[in-house]
Scaffold this motif. Structure first.
Motif, mmCIF file in Angstrom:
data_model
loop_
_atom_site.group_PDB
_atom_site.id
_atom_site.type_symbol
_atom_site.label_atom_id
_atom_site.label_comp_id
_atom_site.label_asym_id
_atom_site.label_seq_id
_atom_site.Cartn_x
_atom_site.Cartn_y
_atom_site.Cartn_z
ATOM 1 N N MET A 1 0.828 -1.217 0.000
ATOM 2 C CA MET A 1 0.000 0.000 0.000
ATOM 3 C C MET A 1 0.858 1.261 0.000
ATOM 4 N N VAL A 2 2.120 1.070 0.376
ATOM 5 C CA VAL A 2 3.071 2.174 0.427
ATOM 6 C C VAL A 2 3.290 2.813 -0.943
ATOM 7 N N VAL A 3 2.824 2.182 -2.013
ATOM 8 C CA VAL A 3 2.930 2.822 -3.346
ATOM 9 C C VAL A 3 2.346 4.229 -3.307
ATOM 10 N N GLY A 4 1.363 4.431 -2.428
ATOM 11 C CA GLY A 4 0.749 5.756 -2.317
ATOM 12 C C GLY A 4 1.717 6.823 -1.827
ATOM 13 N N LEU A 5 2.854 6.412 -1.296
ATOM 14 C CA LEU A 5 3.836 7.369 -0.767
ATOM 15 C C LEU A 5 5.083 7.467 -1.652
ATOM 16 N N ILE A 6 5.065 6.798 -2.782
ATOM 17 C CA ILE A 6 6.274 6.756 -3.630
ATOM 18 C C ILE A 6 6.046 7.595 -4.888
ATOM 19 N N ASN A 7 6.837 8.649 -5.020
ATOM 20 C CA ASN A 7 6.614 9.589 -6.123
ATOM 21 C C ASN A 7 7.848 9.845 -6.965
ATOM 22 N N ASP A 8 8.916 9.101 -6.731
ATOM 23 C CA ASP A 8 10.128 9.351 -7.520
ATOM 24 C C ASP A 8 10.957 8.077 -7.623
ATOM 25 N N VAL A 9 12.005 8.159 -8.467
ATOM 26 C CA VAL A 9 12.899 7.019 -8.664
ATOM 27 C C VAL A 9 14.341 7.493 -8.393
ATOM 28 N N PRO A 10 14.682 7.635 -7.123
ATOM 29 C CA PRO A 10 16.030 8.112 -6.782
ATOM 30 C C PRO A 10 17.049 6.981 -6.860
ATOM 31 N N THR A 11 18.327 7.307 -6.703
ATOM 32 C CA THR A 11 19.300 6.229 -6.491
ATOM 33 C C THR A 11 19.071 5.706 -5.072
ATOM 34 N N VAL A 12 19.572 4.504 -4.829
ATOM 35 C CA VAL A 12 19.427 3.921 -3.493
ATOM 36 C C VAL A 12 20.105 4.818 -2.456
ATOM 37 N N LYS A 13 21.274 5.349 -2.820
ATOM 38 C CA LYS A 13 21.990 6.193 -1.848
ATOM 39 C C LYS A 13 21.206 7.478 -1.570
ATOM 40 N N GLU A 14 20.650 8.077 -2.640
ATOM 41 C CA GLU A 14 19.832 9.279 -2.414
ATOM 42 C C GLU A 14 18.673 8.961 -1.470
ATOM 43 N N LEU A 15 18.032 7.820 -1.699
ATOM 44 C CA LEU A 15 16.881 7.437 -0.873
ATOM 45 C C LEU A 15 17.293 7.256 0.591
ATOM 46 N N ILE A 16 18.342 6.491 0.803
ATOM 47 C CA ILE A 16 18.755 6.194 2.188
ATOM 48 C C ILE A 16 19.282 7.455 2.875
ATOM 49 N N ASP A 17 20.080 8.250 2.150
ATOM 50 C CA ASP A 17 20.590 9.499 2.758
ATOM 51 C C ASP A 17 19.428 10.422 3.126
ATOM 52 N N ARG A 18 18.447 10.487 2.227
ATOM 53 C CA ARG A 18 17.290 11.355 2.484
ATOM 54 C C ARG A 18 16.536 10.887 3.730
ATOM 55 N N ILE A 19 16.352 9.585 3.842
ATOM 56 C CA ILE A 19 15.641 9.058 5.014
ATOM 57 C C ILE A 19 16.402 9.420 6.297
ATOM 58 N N MET A 20 17.708 9.227 6.279
ATOM 59 C CA MET A 20 18.475 9.457 7.513
ATOM 60 C C MET A 20 18.548 10.944 7.862
ATOM 61 N N THR A 21 18.726 11.799 6.836
ATOM 62 C CA THR A 21 18.807 13.246 7.105
ATOM 63 C C THR A 21 17.477 13.758 7.642
ATOM 64 N N GLU A 22 16.397 13.346 6.960
ATOM 65 C CA GLU A 22 15.081 13.840 7.388
ATOM 66 C C GLU A 22 14.669 13.243 8.739
ATOM 67 N N ALA A 23 15.104 12.015 9.006
ATOM 68 C CA ALA A 23 14.775 11.408 10.307
ATOM 69 C C ALA A 23 15.418 12.234 11.425
ATOM 70 N N GLU A 24 16.653 12.636 11.192
ATOM 71 C CA GLU A 24 17.332 13.442 12.216
ATOM 72 C C GLU A 24 16.578 14.760 12.417
ATOM 73 N N HIS A 25 16.146 15.339 11.302
ATOM 74 C CA HIS A 25 15.411 16.603 11.387
ATOM 75 C C HIS A 25 14.106 16.408 12.179
ATOM 76 N N ILE A 26 13.393 15.337 11.873
ATOM 77 C CA ILE A 26 12.114 15.101 12.569
ATOM 78 C C ILE A 26 12.350 14.934 14.072
ATOM 79 N N ILE A 27 13.382 14.156 14.396
ATOM 80 C CA ILE A 27 13.638 13.896 15.824
ATOM 81 C C ILE A 27 14.103 15.174 16.528
ATOM 82 N N ARG A 28 15.115 15.837 15.924
ATOM 83 C CA ARG A 28 15.700 16.996 16.622
ATOM 84 C C ARG A 28 14.800 18.230 16.592
ATOM 85 N N GLN A 29 14.144 18.466 15.441
ATOM 86 C CA GLN A 29 13.358 19.690 15.319
ATOM 87 C C GLN A 29 11.898 19.462 15.713
#
Ligand SMILES: Cc1cc2nc3c(=O)[nH]c(=O)nc-3n(C[C@H](O)[C@H](O)[C@H](O)COP(=O)(O)O)c2cc1C
Length: 336
Positions: free
Chosen positions: A289-317
């Protein structure tokens, strides 16, 4: 980010790529491992143990980081030669196995004797506890949202994950419906030590599948998956298409008398048609069902880096911001 899962598997980020039939080849597994996650080769997509040995060697050429192999124990009478597959894994020096389907109990002595860490994927607390009891090192707790086989309990992760946290001693990752930093932070809040993603990793540049599959995932919404094979107690969540509509029609006609032979055209041999040929109407292939949240085709590294950077932002901010906001004026109030 350090969690019980990063420590257990010796990886940088608590993100696992679940085994996926005709998707989990060396290209994807190595890309995930090189990006700091845990990539997994799908064992049974390799038709023989010899071919799996070659795929492991190919993956080893592409990464120095840890990667794993998925072994799915199928509900079939003519079982694949699992001991030989395990031998290929052991001789290939792979130290992590993701098991799924039936309980891996029978194969645990061989896996443990080879010094292999086992993460078992299952869809209920009772199966997770069984995995813990037979010596699995971790569990991948797969909620009702997931692509593939969600089991027959229909328990979404919002309930399943905290229930798993209440009962389990070994670490677990949240699987099913995981797409981004919000998923990761939510999973951690619910008691998981990381996430396992399937569908999200198909829509990446390195996933070695036809571009039609990636575009179909980007185009689909959260309303576009269907549950099939329920009457066979082998429920699978798939992306809808003409083949799946036909399958559902047959299921309606046959009701509880449905036999696997009635739907063979729509479920057997579909994966190569979809993943290699890009024939998107061929029949049933797993998709969450997660297809509803997928809107792009990044590289794997872009995807993982984005998840980790934004996770830090969500937690800290965002999250600590809610706490700080009770002490400081409204301008620090966190927004997404
Ligand atoms: C195309 C596809 C094929 C899959 N094949 C397998 C498989 O062979 N063995 C397995 O254990 N899980 C398989 N899965 C399940 C994934 O490993 C993972 O548990 C699931 O996709 C998680 O849900 P998500 O898609 O919402 O991320 C498959 C999933 C997809 C989308």
């Amino acid at each position: 980010m350090k969690t019980a899962i990063t420590e257990l598997f010796g990886i940088e980020h608590p993100i696992i790529q679940g085994g996926m039939h005709y998707v989990g080849f060396a290209e994807l597994a190595s890309a995930v491992s090189n990006a700091g996650g845990l990539g997994i080769i799908t064992g049974l997509t390799q038709k023989t143990p010899e071919l799996l040995a070659k795929e492991i060697a190919r993956c080893r050429d592409m990464t120095d980081e840890p990667f794993g192999v998925n072994l799915t124990f199928l509900p079939t009478f003519s079982a694949p030669p699992y001991p030989e597959y395990i031998a290929a894994i052991r001789e290939g020096g792979v130290k992590i196995v993701e098991t799924a389907g039936r309980s891996p109990e029978q194969y645990m002595p061989a896996l443990k004797a080879a010094g292999i860490k086992v993460i078992h994927k299952c869809t209920s607390v009772r199966h997770s506890l069984k995995a813990e009891a037979i010596g699995c090192d971790a569990v991948s707790v797969d909620g009702f949202e997931c692509g593939g086989h969600p089991g027959e309990d229909d328990m979404p992760n919002m309930i399943l994950l905290p229930r798993a946290a209440e009962e389990l001693t070994i670490p677990f990752v949240a699987s099913g419906g995981m797409a981004d930093a919000r998923s990761l932070v939510a999973a951690l809040a619910l008691g998981a030590a990381g996430i396992n993603m399937g569908t999200r990793f198909i829509a990446t540049r390195e996933a070695p599948v036809h571009d039609n599959v990636k575009q179909a995932i980007v185009a689909a919404t959260e309303f576009d998956t269907r549950l099939v094979m329920r009457a066979l107690r082998n429920t699978e969540r798939v992306l809808t298409n003409k083949g799946v509509e036909r399958l559902i029609e047959i299921e309606r006609e046959k009701g509880r008398a449905l036999k696997i032979d009635d739907i063979l055209n729509e479920v057997a041999g579909v994966y190569p048609k979809v993943m290699i040929d890009g024939d998107m109407d061929a029949g049933a292939w797993s998709c969450g069902m997660v297809v509803g949240l997928i809107n792009d085709v990044p590289t794997v590294k872009e995807l993982i880096d984005r998840i980790m950077t934004e996770a830090e932002h969500i937690i800290r901010q965002r999250l600590t911001g809610f706490l700080d906001a009770s002490r400081t004026p409204a301008k620090t109030l966190a927004v997404a």
